[in-house]
Design an enzyme around this catalytic site. Sequence first.
Site, PDB file in Angstrom:
ATOM      1  N   ARG A  27       0.816  -1.214   0.000  1.00  0.00           N
ATOM      2  CA  ARG A  27       0.000   0.000   0.000  1.00  0.00           C
ATOM      3  C   ARG A  27       0.847   1.260   0.000  1.00  0.00           C
ATOM      4  O   ARG A  27       1.743   1.396   0.827  1.00  0.00           O
ATOM      5  CB  ARG A  27      -0.938  -0.002   1.207  1.00  0.00           C
ATOM      6  CG  ARG A  27      -1.955  -1.110   1.083  1.00  0.00           C
ATOM      7  CD  ARG A  27      -2.926  -1.206   2.216  1.00  0.00           C
ATOM      8  NE  ARG A  27      -4.004  -2.109   1.808  1.00  0.00           N
ATOM      9  CZ  ARG A  27      -5.244  -2.027   2.231  1.00  0.00           C
ATOM     10  NH1 ARG A  27      -5.587  -1.092   3.087  1.00  0.00           N
ATOM     11  NH2 ARG A  27      -6.145  -2.870   1.796  1.00  0.00           N
ATOM     12  N   SER A 142     -23.713 -13.288  10.649  1.00  0.00           N
ATOM     13  CA  SER A 142     -22.956 -12.183  10.071  1.00  0.00           C
ATOM     14  C   SER A 142     -22.855 -12.344   8.558  1.00  0.00           C
ATOM     15  O   SER A 142     -22.475 -13.412   8.062  1.00  0.00           O
ATOM     16  CB  SER A 142     -21.561 -12.176  10.711  1.00  0.00           C
ATOM     17  OG  SER A 142     -20.709 -11.244  10.098  1.00  0.00           O
ATOM     18  N   SER A 194     -20.054  -1.040   0.871  1.00  0.00           N
ATOM     19  CA  SER A 194     -19.399   0.115   0.259  1.00  0.00           C
ATOM     20  C   SER A 194     -18.523  -0.230  -0.918  1.00  0.00           C
ATOM     21  O   SER A 194     -18.181   0.649  -1.695  1.00  0.00           O
ATOM     22  CB  SER A 194     -18.560   0.825   1.309  1.00  0.00           C
ATOM     23  OG  SER A 194     -17.443   0.033   1.619  1.00  0.00           O
ATOM     24  N   HIS A 222     -22.239   3.981   5.265  1.00  0.00           N
ATOM     25  CA  HIS A 222     -22.199   4.608   3.934  1.00  0.00           C
ATOM     26  C   HIS A 222     -23.536   5.220   3.534  1.00  0.00           C
ATOM     27  O   HIS A 222     -23.705   5.657   2.401  1.00  0.00           O
ATOM     28  CB  HIS A 222     -21.721   3.603   2.887  1.00  0.00           C
ATOM     29  CG  HIS A 222     -20.286   3.264   3.091  1.00  0.00           C
ATOM     30  ND1 HIS A 222     -19.260   4.015   2.589  1.00  0.00           N
ATOM     31  CD2 HIS A 222     -19.702   2.283   3.834  1.00  0.00           C
ATOM     32  CE1 HIS A 222     -18.100   3.511   2.975  1.00  0.00           C
ATOM     33  NE2 HIS A 222     -18.343   2.465   3.734  1.00  0.00           N
ATOM     34  N   THR A 250     -21.221   6.494  11.134  1.00  0.00           N
ATOM     35  CA  THR A 250     -19.959   7.219  11.285  1.00  0.00           C
ATOM     36  C   THR A 250     -20.191   8.710  11.090  1.00  0.00           C
ATOM     37  O   THR A 250     -21.140   9.112  10.411  1.00  0.00           O
ATOM     38  CB  THR A 250     -18.909   6.737  10.268  1.00  0.00           C
ATOM     39  OG1 THR A 250     -17.673   7.413  10.530  1.00  0.00           O
ATOM     40  CG2 THR A 250     -19.312   7.049   8.838  1.00  0.00           C
ATOM     41  N   LYS A 253     -17.698  10.039   7.235  1.00  0.00           N
ATOM     42  CA  LYS A 253     -17.919   9.924   5.797  1.00  0.00           C
ATOM     43  C   LYS A 253     -18.827  11.064   5.331  1.00  0.00           C
ATOM     44  O   LYS A 253     -18.379  12.198   5.260  1.00  0.00           O
ATOM     45  CB  LYS A 253     -18.368   8.510   5.465  1.00  0.00           C
ATOM     46  CG  LYS A 253     -17.176   7.556   5.668  1.00  0.00           C
ATOM     47  CD  LYS A 253     -17.410   6.089   5.598  1.00  0.00           C
ATOM     48  CE  LYS A 253     -16.095   5.358   5.898  1.00  0.00           C
ATOM     49  NZ  LYS A 253     -16.230   3.927   6.090  1.00  0.00           N
ATOM     50  N   THR A 282     -10.336   5.210  26.691  1.00  0.00           N
ATOM     51  CA  THR A 282      -9.692   6.035  25.676  1.00  0.00           C
ATOM     52  C   THR A 282     -10.174   7.472  25.811  1.00  0.00           C
ATOM     53  O   THR A 282     -11.307   7.718  26.230  1.00  0.00           O
ATOM     54  CB  THR A 282      -9.992   5.462  24.257  1.00  0.00           C
ATOM     55  OG1 THR A 282      -9.117   6.080  23.316  1.00  0.00           O
ATOM     56  CG2 THR A 282     -11.423   5.693  23.820  1.00  0.00           C
ATOM     57  N   THR A 283      -9.308   8.407  25.462  1.00  0.00           N
ATOM     58  CA  THR A 283      -9.662   9.822  25.536  1.00  0.00           C
ATOM     59  C   THR A 283     -10.815  10.115  24.578  1.00  0.00           C
ATOM     60  O   THR A 283     -10.821   9.633  23.444  1.00  0.00           O
ATOM     61  CB  THR A 283      -8.431  10.682  25.192  1.00  0.00           C
ATOM     62  OG1 THR A 283      -7.406  10.378  26.133  1.00  0.00           O
ATOM     63  CG2 THR A 283      -8.752  12.163  25.251  1.00  0.00           C
ATOM     64  N   THR A 368      -9.180  -5.442   1.757  1.00  0.00           N
ATOM     65  CA  THR A 368     -10.381  -4.599   1.738  1.00  0.00           C
ATOM     66  C   THR A 368     -11.490  -5.280   0.946  1.00  0.00           C
ATOM     67  O   THR A 368     -12.666  -5.194   1.308  1.00  0.00           O
ATOM     68  CB  THR A 368     -10.041  -3.219   1.142  1.00  0.00           C
ATOM     69  OG1 THR A 368      -8.944  -2.668   1.881  1.00  0.00           O
ATOM     70  CG2 THR A 368     -11.218  -2.263   1.224  1.00  0.00           C
TER      71      THR A 368
HETATM   72  C1  LIG Z   1     -15.466   3.040   7.084  1.00  0.00           C
HETATM   73  C2  LIG Z   1     -16.332   1.961   7.641  1.00  0.00           C
HETATM   74  C3  LIG Z   1     -16.444   1.771   9.019  1.00  0.00           C
HETATM   75  C4  LIG Z   1     -15.564   2.487   9.986  1.00  0.00           C
HETATM   76  O1  LIG Z   1     -15.932   3.803  10.145  1.00  0.00           O
HETATM   77  P1  LIG Z   1     -14.814   4.868  10.563  1.00  0.00           P
HETATM   78  O2  LIG Z   1     -15.574   5.989  11.140  1.00  0.00           O
HETATM   79  O3  LIG Z   1     -14.074   5.213   9.303  1.00  0.00           O
HETATM   80  O4  LIG Z   1     -13.923   4.199  11.543  1.00  0.00           O
HETATM   81  C5  LIG Z   1     -17.367   0.877   9.488  1.00  0.00           C
HETATM   82  N1  LIG Z   1     -18.140   0.155   8.655  1.00  0.00           N
HETATM   83  C6  LIG Z   1     -18.029   0.293   7.316  1.00  0.00           C
HETATM   84  C7  LIG Z   1     -18.910  -0.533   6.442  1.00  0.00           C
HETATM   85  C8  LIG Z   1     -17.114   1.177   6.767  1.00  0.00           C
HETATM   86  O5  LIG Z   1     -16.979   1.266   5.455  1.00  0.00           O
END
Ligand SMILES: *Cc1c(COP(=O)(O)O)cnc(C)c1O
Length: 423
Positions: A27, A142, A194, A222, A250, A253, A282-283, A368
Amino acid sequence: MSKEIKSYYDNFFQNRLEDLHKEGRYRVFADLERKVGNFPKATYRDGGTSREVTIWCSNDYLGMGQNEKVLKASCDAINSCGSGAGGTRNISGTTHYHVLLEESLADLHNKEAGLLFTSGYISNEAALSTLAKLLPDCAIFSDELNHASMIHGIKGSSSEKYIFRHNDVAHLEKLLSSVERCRPKIIAFESIYSMDGDIAPIKEICDLAEKYGAMTYIDEVHAVGMYGKRGGGIAEERGLMDRIDIIEGTLGKAFGVVGGYITGKKAMIDVVRSYASSFIFTTSLPPAVLAGALASVEHLKQSQIERMQHKERANKTKACLKAAGIPVIDNPSHIVPIMIGDPRLCKQASDLLMDKHDIYVQPINYPTVPRGTERLRITPSPLHSDADIEHLKNSICAVWEELNLSFDIDKNEDYRDNIVRIA
Ligand SMILES: *Cc1c(COP(=O)(O)O)cnc(C)c1O
């Protein structure tokens, strides 16, 4: 430590990197500098030189990362509250922005409560591992193409797992019916996958969950901000939010900031808050991030314009590439995957686009995506112009000819039958 032992470690790591080079999936990160007001253009630096390129693979789908309201909210927060949160959530790191954003996210998904995490990855890992570990003798179902973060959470729970074929409700039912009725169950899946851009049969999965007494866990990473009247995701668009127990999303994105979250019933959220290690130790997220994310979420609850423009641009990009014979994989979402099916060719195509055409599309290789399904994954935004789309099409055609890649769309149709399945 003796010299031989030291060189053993050095050689070992060097050889692991050689493996990646040999497979063509080492990468290389692109060194980019985005400029407010200029997205999707960015400055690309490579070996002492720099030039302007067009980004065609960002997950800042709507350009909210440079939205004025978002930037102002972040700047205001940093000016009034400083930089870091100063602690874990439990020990002085809960700010008023946390409280407001968690309320806003619960409201977005019409749930009782929400909980923030430092990323979407951590939200999946923390929630799935905690819930499945606590439920006695839990069985997890899953989807085979679930994101690495969900797989990590499921593994961390040490619960028994059943992997169903991608989006295959008949297979899911077969697995559900094979497990004792009385056992607690969780079905974990995504709304939009995604890398392929296809969408789960959410209603059918909810029907099965009801029939077999399972909880439902959906990753809408997504889709949040992008689909539904208020940006609540595919479940909102399809009127199914109330049938899902846990909605995960998230802020990194479409919302253009960073962070992750889950929403659901009060007690369930409180349990994750109280038991999940990667939440507790974690902080917490800093004020500037939270204020920006809150502005973004609230803006996209009201505003349709970004979603409409985005849809129009995505459709236009797909139609333009298809008309030129480029083998775009059909799907009902905004994602534009172009299958290559070989890691080296995929990297070469990406390099040529960057070096000769100033177009940045990162190659997507294993892990990926499954081996044999290496691809380019193009993500249009409201800010890509007609001229950008035209230039993308012409450049891809030129690269396809230079590398002698296939323009045959049928070849791609059943690509999933050819992949090496990963357990
Ligand atoms: C990017 C992604 C995540 C992780 O989200 P981040 O906020 O980037 O850590 C979780 N699930 C899927 C399907 C993703 O594509």
